[in-house]
Design an enzyme around this catalytic site. Structure first.
Site, short mmCIF file in Angstrom:
data_model
loop_
_atom_site.label_atom_id
_atom_site.label_comp_id
_atom_site.label_asym_id
_atom_site.label_seq_id
_atom_site.Cartn_x
_atom_site.Cartn_y
_atom_site.Cartn_z
N ARG A 78 5.06 -6.89 10.48
CA ARG A 78 5.20 -7.42 11.84
C ARG A 78 3.84 -7.48 12.54
O ARG A 78 3.54 -8.42 13.28
CB ARG A 78 6.15 -6.55 12.65
CG ARG A 78 7.61 -6.54 12.15
CD ARG A 78 8.50 -5.84 13.16
NE ARG A 78 9.86 -5.72 12.68
CZ ARG A 78 10.36 -4.65 12.06
NH1 ARG A 78 9.58 -3.60 11.85
NH2 ARG A 78 11.61 -4.61 11.65
N SER A 95 6.70 -4.73 -5.40
CA SER A 95 7.55 -3.55 -5.49
C SER A 95 7.86 -3.28 -6.96
O SER A 95 7.71 -4.17 -7.81
CB SER A 95 8.85 -3.76 -4.70
OG SER A 95 9.77 -2.70 -4.93
N ARG A 96 8.32 -2.07 -7.26
CA ARG A 96 8.78 -1.79 -8.62
C ARG A 96 10.09 -2.48 -8.92
O ARG A 96 10.53 -2.54 -10.06
CB ARG A 96 8.92 -0.28 -8.80
CG ARG A 96 7.59 0.47 -8.77
CD ARG A 96 7.79 1.96 -8.80
NE ARG A 96 8.51 2.42 -7.62
CZ ARG A 96 8.89 3.68 -7.41
NH1 ARG A 96 8.62 4.61 -8.31
NH2 ARG A 96 9.53 4.02 -6.31
N TYR A 128 3.70 -3.95 -9.23
CA TYR A 128 2.43 -3.90 -8.52
C TYR A 128 1.35 -4.67 -9.29
O TYR A 128 0.47 -5.29 -8.70
CB TYR A 128 1.99 -2.45 -8.32
CG TYR A 128 2.97 -1.63 -7.51
CD1 TYR A 128 3.52 -2.13 -6.33
CD2 TYR A 128 3.36 -0.35 -7.92
CE1 TYR A 128 4.41 -1.38 -5.58
CE2 TYR A 128 4.25 0.40 -7.17
CZ TYR A 128 4.78 -0.11 -6.01
OH TYR A 128 5.67 0.63 -5.27
N LYS A 178 -2.45 6.60 5.20
CA LYS A 178 -2.70 8.04 5.19
C LYS A 178 -1.47 8.72 4.57
O LYS A 178 -0.38 8.11 4.54
CB LYS A 178 -2.98 8.53 6.61
CG LYS A 178 -1.85 8.21 7.62
CD LYS A 178 -0.70 9.17 7.48
CE LYS A 178 0.60 8.61 7.97
NZ LYS A 178 1.75 9.36 7.47
N ASP A 190 2.03 14.38 5.10
CA ASP A 190 2.80 13.28 5.69
C ASP A 190 2.70 13.27 7.21
O ASP A 190 2.59 12.20 7.82
CB ASP A 190 4.26 13.39 5.27
CG ASP A 190 4.98 12.06 5.34
OD1 ASP A 190 4.51 11.10 4.71
OD2 ASP A 190 6.01 11.97 6.04
#
Length: 308
Positions: A3, A18-19, A40, A79, A159
């Site tokens: 977006r 994507s996988r 990928y 990150k 995270d």
């Protein structure tokens, strides 16, 4: 980010990888990507792709970022930049060897309200800054799920805790000394953690992060002549209030477009022929990972990736 690209002049979402081809196609349809790739590797082979945004779990950041750089793509990597400082150094070395741009996507550093706050602190609006206090804790029941997976470099610190670590560095400079206390969950990842760090000029930063309870997501900056309260969520805030000891509180609101600002910066640096950011250089990202490594060492969190 898909977006946010709408606010980046001259940028276009041309492909998603994507996988799973099904997930890639669904994402492409939802956000208007021109092509979808079911791996990928296929994405990195797409010659229409100039800049790759790596938004996978951080356990795969090094592998994917290095592969993208070696394929001749520029990289904006989420990150936490990597699992540890060793991986971060390898990523930086790969970028320099390939002659391609690499930057950590620490979007908070580029948000207009946070940039404005830093300017005001530097101008002395609340005197000498003595402390930055922040919290970022969410409730994520375990023991399953990526947050609790040791092999995926799970836990609160990489995270969530990376945000207060990075913000305190942005506002106060690099930490001089770090002290951490925490609790590990049944899967050996950190689920409750408190950290105190000292910074140049004697300022301190204090933060809590965890996976067991939701916190307020506020941040407060304490100065000798006032206090700044950054509205939640502090890492994506739209404003802050300056409460000076000698006057009425001042609320500062600065509109923004979220992740778009880091993307705008990356695109401008690439177009200018630069190989890294001048806001969050690669050596800074490596240093942040080294701080996270030290915190993990003190509380006893070791990932499989820590063993080369």
């Amino acid at each position: 980010m898909a977006r946010a690209l709408r606010h980046v002049e001259g940028a276009e979402l041309v492909a998603v990888g994507s996988r799973s081809m099904e997930r890639a196609a669904s994402f492409a349809e939802r956000f208007g990507a021109t092509r979808a790739h079911g791996s990928y590797e296929a994405l990195l082979d797409d010659d229409e792709v100039d800049l790759v945004y790596v938004a996978t779990p951080h356990s795969s950041h090094r592998e994917l970022a290095v592969a993208a750089l070696e394929a001749g793509r520029h990289v904006l990597c989420e990150k936490a930049f990597a699992v540890n400082a060793r991986e971060a150094r390898e990523m930086a070395a790969a970028a320099r060897a390939s002659g391609r741009f690499l930057m950590e996507a620490m979007w908070t550093w580029f948000l207009p309200p946070v940039v404005e706050l830093r300017r005001r602190l530097a101008s002395g609006e609340i005197g000498r800054v003595r402390a930055v206090e922040a919290n970022f804790s969410i409730a994520v029941p375990g023991p399953t799920g990526r947050h609790h997976e040791l092999a995926l470099a799970g836990g609160a610190l990489l995270d969530l805790g990376v945000y207060p670590v990075a913000l305190s560095r942005f506002l106060l400079g690099p930490p001089v000394e770090v002290r951490a206390l925490g609790e590990l969950g049944p899967t050996a990842v950190d689920v409750n953690l408190g950290v105190v760090a000292s910074h140049p000029d004697g300022a301190v930063s204090i933060f809590h992060t965890g996976l067991e309870a939701r916190s307020s997501h506020w941040c407060e900056v304490v100065g000798t002549e006032g206090v700044v309260r950054i509205e939640p969520p502090f890492w994506g805030t739209s404003g802050f209030t300056i409460d000076r000891h000698d006057g009425a509180p001042e609320r500062v609101e600065v509109p923004h477009h979220g992740l778009a600002h880091e993307a705008i910066h990356a695109v401008e640096r690439i177009r200018g022929g630069h190989l890294e950011s001048d806001v969050i250089p690669l050596d800074t990202s490596v240093a942040i990972m080294a701080t996270l490594d030290e915190i993990r060492r003190q509380i006893g969190v070791t990932y499989p990736a820590d063993t080369p």
